[in-house]
Design a protein around this motif. Structure first.
Motif, short mmCIF file in Angstrom:
data_model
loop_
_atom_site.label_atom_id
_atom_site.label_comp_id
_atom_site.label_asym_id
_atom_site.label_seq_id
_atom_site.Cartn_x
_atom_site.Cartn_y
_atom_site.Cartn_z
N ILE A 1 0.90 -1.21 0.13
CA ILE A 1 -0.01 0.06 -0.05
C ILE A 1 1.04 1.18 0.04
CG2 ILE A 1 -1.69 1.32 1.24
CD1 ILE A 1 -2.70 -1.32 2.48
N PHE A 2 0.59 2.18 -0.96
CA PHE A 2 1.39 3.32 -1.27
C PHE A 2 0.67 4.41 -1.44
CE2 PHE A 2 3.17 -0.47 -3.11
CZ PHE A 2 4.29 -0.61 -2.81
N TYR A 3 1.25 5.63 -1.24
CA TYR A 3 0.39 6.81 -1.33
C TYR A 3 1.38 8.04 -2.04
CZ TYR A 3 2.32 9.86 2.64
OH TYR A 3 3.06 10.34 3.28
N VAL A 4 1.00 8.85 -2.62
CA VAL A 4 1.64 10.13 -3.06
C VAL A 4 0.77 11.31 -3.00
CG1 VAL A 4 0.58 9.66 -5.56
CG2 VAL A 4 2.52 10.90 -5.18
N THR A 5 1.42 12.25 -2.56
CA THR A 5 0.60 13.61 -2.32
C THR A 5 1.05 14.74 -3.45
OG1 THR A 5 0.79 13.45 0.16
CG2 THR A 5 0.44 15.50 -0.88
N GLY A 6 -0.14 15.13 -4.04
CA GLY A 6 0.13 16.38 -5.02
C GLY A 6 -0.54 17.48 -4.87
N THR A 7 -0.48 18.33 -6.15
CA THR A 7 -1.36 19.40 -6.21
C THR A 7 -2.59 19.48 -6.82
OG1 THR A 7 0.71 20.44 -6.77
CG2 THR A 7 -0.99 21.89 -7.13
N ASN A 8 -3.62 20.08 -6.32
CA ASN A 8 -5.09 20.65 -6.93
C ASN A 8 -5.23 21.68 -7.31
OD1 ASN A 8 -7.15 19.02 -8.04
ND2 ASN A 8 -8.37 19.91 -6.52
N ILE A 9 -5.55 22.26 -8.41
CA ILE A 9 -5.90 23.65 -8.68
C ILE A 9 -7.32 23.65 -9.24
CG2 ILE A 9 -5.34 25.71 -9.84
CD1 ILE A 9 -2.44 24.66 -10.13
N THR A 10 -8.19 24.50 -8.59
CA THR A 10 -9.49 24.69 -9.14
C THR A 10 -10.00 26.18 -8.95
OG1 THR A 10 -10.37 24.08 -6.86
CG2 THR A 10 -10.17 22.29 -8.22
N GLN A 11 -11.23 26.24 -9.54
CA GLN A 11 -11.87 27.64 -9.66
C GLN A 11 -13.29 27.64 -8.96
OE1 GLN A 11 -10.54 30.62 -10.74
NE2 GLN A 11 -8.62 29.71 -11.71
N TYR A 12 -13.17 28.32 -7.86
CA TYR A 12 -14.71 28.34 -7.21
C TYR A 12 -14.96 29.82 -7.03
CZ TYR A 12 -18.29 27.19 -3.90
OH TYR A 12 -19.69 27.11 -3.20
N ASP A 13 -16.23 30.03 -7.59
CA ASP A 13 -16.92 31.49 -7.31
C ASP A 13 -15.76 32.72 -7.78
OD1 ASP A 13 -19.28 30.64 -6.58
OD2 ASP A 13 -19.18 30.88 -4.37
N GLY A 14 -15.05 32.25 -8.81
CA GLY A 14 -13.89 33.19 -9.23
C GLY A 14 -12.92 33.26 -8.65
N ILE A 15 -12.62 32.33 -7.72
CA ILE A 15 -11.63 32.25 -6.77
C ILE A 15 -10.55 31.12 -7.10
CG2 ILE A 15 -10.45 32.26 -4.48
CD1 ILE A 15 -12.95 33.43 -3.55
N THR A 16 -9.24 31.29 -7.43
CA THR A 16 -8.36 30.13 -7.52
C THR A 16 -7.92 29.52 -6.42
OG1 THR A 16 -7.69 31.19 -9.55
CG2 THR A 16 -6.08 29.34 -8.66
N LEU A 17 -8.32 28.03 -6.19
CA LEU A 17 -7.91 27.17 -5.11
C LEU A 17 -6.92 26.58 -5.44
CD1 LEU A 17 -11.43 26.50 -3.79
CD2 LEU A 17 -9.99 28.53 -2.87
N GLN A 18 -5.68 26.45 -4.36
CA GLN A 18 -4.76 25.39 -4.81
C GLN A 18 -4.42 24.79 -3.46
OE1 GLN A 18 -1.08 26.73 -6.79
NE2 GLN A 18 0.10 25.22 -5.42
N HIS A 19 -4.61 23.41 -3.35
CA HIS A 19 -4.44 22.67 -2.06
C HIS A 19 -3.74 21.39 -2.44
CE1 HIS A 19 -8.74 21.71 -3.04
NE2 HIS A 19 -8.24 20.61 -3.21
N SER A 20 -3.45 20.53 -1.54
CA SER A 20 -3.11 19.33 -1.79
C SER A 20 -4.13 18.20 -1.81
CB SER A 20 -2.10 18.79 -0.52
OG SER A 20 -2.75 19.10 0.85
N ARG A 21 -3.74 17.01 -2.36
CA ARG A 21 -4.60 15.79 -2.38
C ARG A 21 -3.58 14.49 -2.47
NH1 ARG A 21 -6.12 15.30 -8.71
NH2 ARG A 21 -4.61 16.61 -9.60
N ASN A 22 -4.19 13.48 -2.13
CA ASN A 22 -3.60 12.21 -2.10
C ASN A 22 -4.01 11.28 -2.93
OD1 ASN A 22 -1.86 13.29 0.17
ND2 ASN A 22 -3.57 12.72 1.51
N MET A 23 -3.25 10.34 -3.65
CA MET A 23 -3.53 9.12 -4.23
C MET A 23 -3.09 7.84 -3.52
SD MET A 23 -3.13 7.94 -8.27
CE MET A 23 -1.35 7.82 -8.22
N THR A 24 -3.99 6.96 -3.30
CA THR A 24 -3.69 5.84 -2.65
C THR A 24 -3.49 4.65 -3.73
OG1 THR A 24 -4.76 6.41 -0.44
CG2 THR A 24 -4.23 3.86 -0.89
#
Length: 236
Positions: free
Chosen positions: A20-43
């Motif tokens: 069992i492994f995991y990797v953490t990466g970047t997620n970039i989305t737009q919400y109500d005209g705001i750019t959000l950049q946060h982390s996310r993981n894949m297992t």
């Protein structure tokens, strides 16, 4: 223009349990005209030489080489309606099969190869599917019967303890204000969006697990059950 999300920066793939492994990466989305950049993981779960990817992240070429060294990508598993933007990359480029909850909408109108249900076929051994049947948007958790129980979640339970290297400053400030950081946290934004009934959340306390691997935040090792129970106590 590519139909796939770019391969944004991410960590190396790390082993957290046998196979069992995991990797953490970047997620970039737009919400109500705001750019959000946060982390996310894949297992990543390995069954012999076959890999199942949960909460997919498109990896860079170096990341894909590291992934290929673990085995052949066999399955893409979607357990949260608000994730899945990178599923198509692995389905199309690596001939993976899509397992998803009934009722989920997928990019380009594609359909799942297999329905992911508590009583149906499972993508790998020792896997239990627990669905939130009351949710307005299909969501589930997986429990792996290994190492005293491993719970894999998407957005239902997050373990963001604070800003990490894949956040930008403005998103971190916003999430802090919205109280989205916390150990084994269930936040109000997800609850308001899904309208999951409290009884289904409390039922998680009946599962046997010791560890938590969420799509968001650090792996919670050894003490996950205690922290989840602590979070659930606020819903009683």
């Amino acid at each position: 223009m590519s139909q796939y999300t770019p391969a944004w920066p991410h960590s190396d793939i790390k082993q957290v349990f046998p196979d069992i492994f995991y990797v953490t990466g970047t997620n970039i989305t737009q919400y109500d005209g705001i750019t959000l950049q946060h982390s996310r993981n894949m297992t990543i779960i390995r069954n012999q030489d076959k890999l199942s990817l949960v909460n997919t992240i498109r990896l860079t070429e170096d990341g894909l080489k590291q992934l290929a060294s673990l085995g052949k990508i066999e399955n893409v598993i979607r357990i949260g309606s608000f994730h899945g933007r990178d599923d198509a990359f692995y389905i199309d480029k690596h001939d993976a099969k899509l397992w998803a909850l009934p009722g989920m909408e997928h990019a380009n109108g594609r359909e799942a190869d297999y329905d992911l249900t508590p009583d149906g076929l499972k993508p790998f051994n020792n896997c239990e599917v627990v669905t939130f049947n009351s949710s307005r948007f299909p969501e589930a958790v997986l429990r792996i019967n290994q190492n005293d129980g491993i719970l894999i979640t998407c957005d239902s339970i997050k373990n963001w303890l604070g800003k990490d290297e894949f956040f930008n400053d403005s998103t971190a400030v916003l999430y802090e204000a919205q109280k989205l950081f916390g150990t084994a946290a269930i936040n109000k934004i997800w609850l308001e969006a899904t309208q999951v009934e409290k009884s289904e959340l409390l039922a998680l306390g009946k599962l046997k697990f010791r560890h938590l691997l969420s799509a968001h935040g650090e792996p919670l090792i050894n003490d996950a059950y205690d922290y989840v129970i602590r979070t659930l106590s606020s819903f009683r």
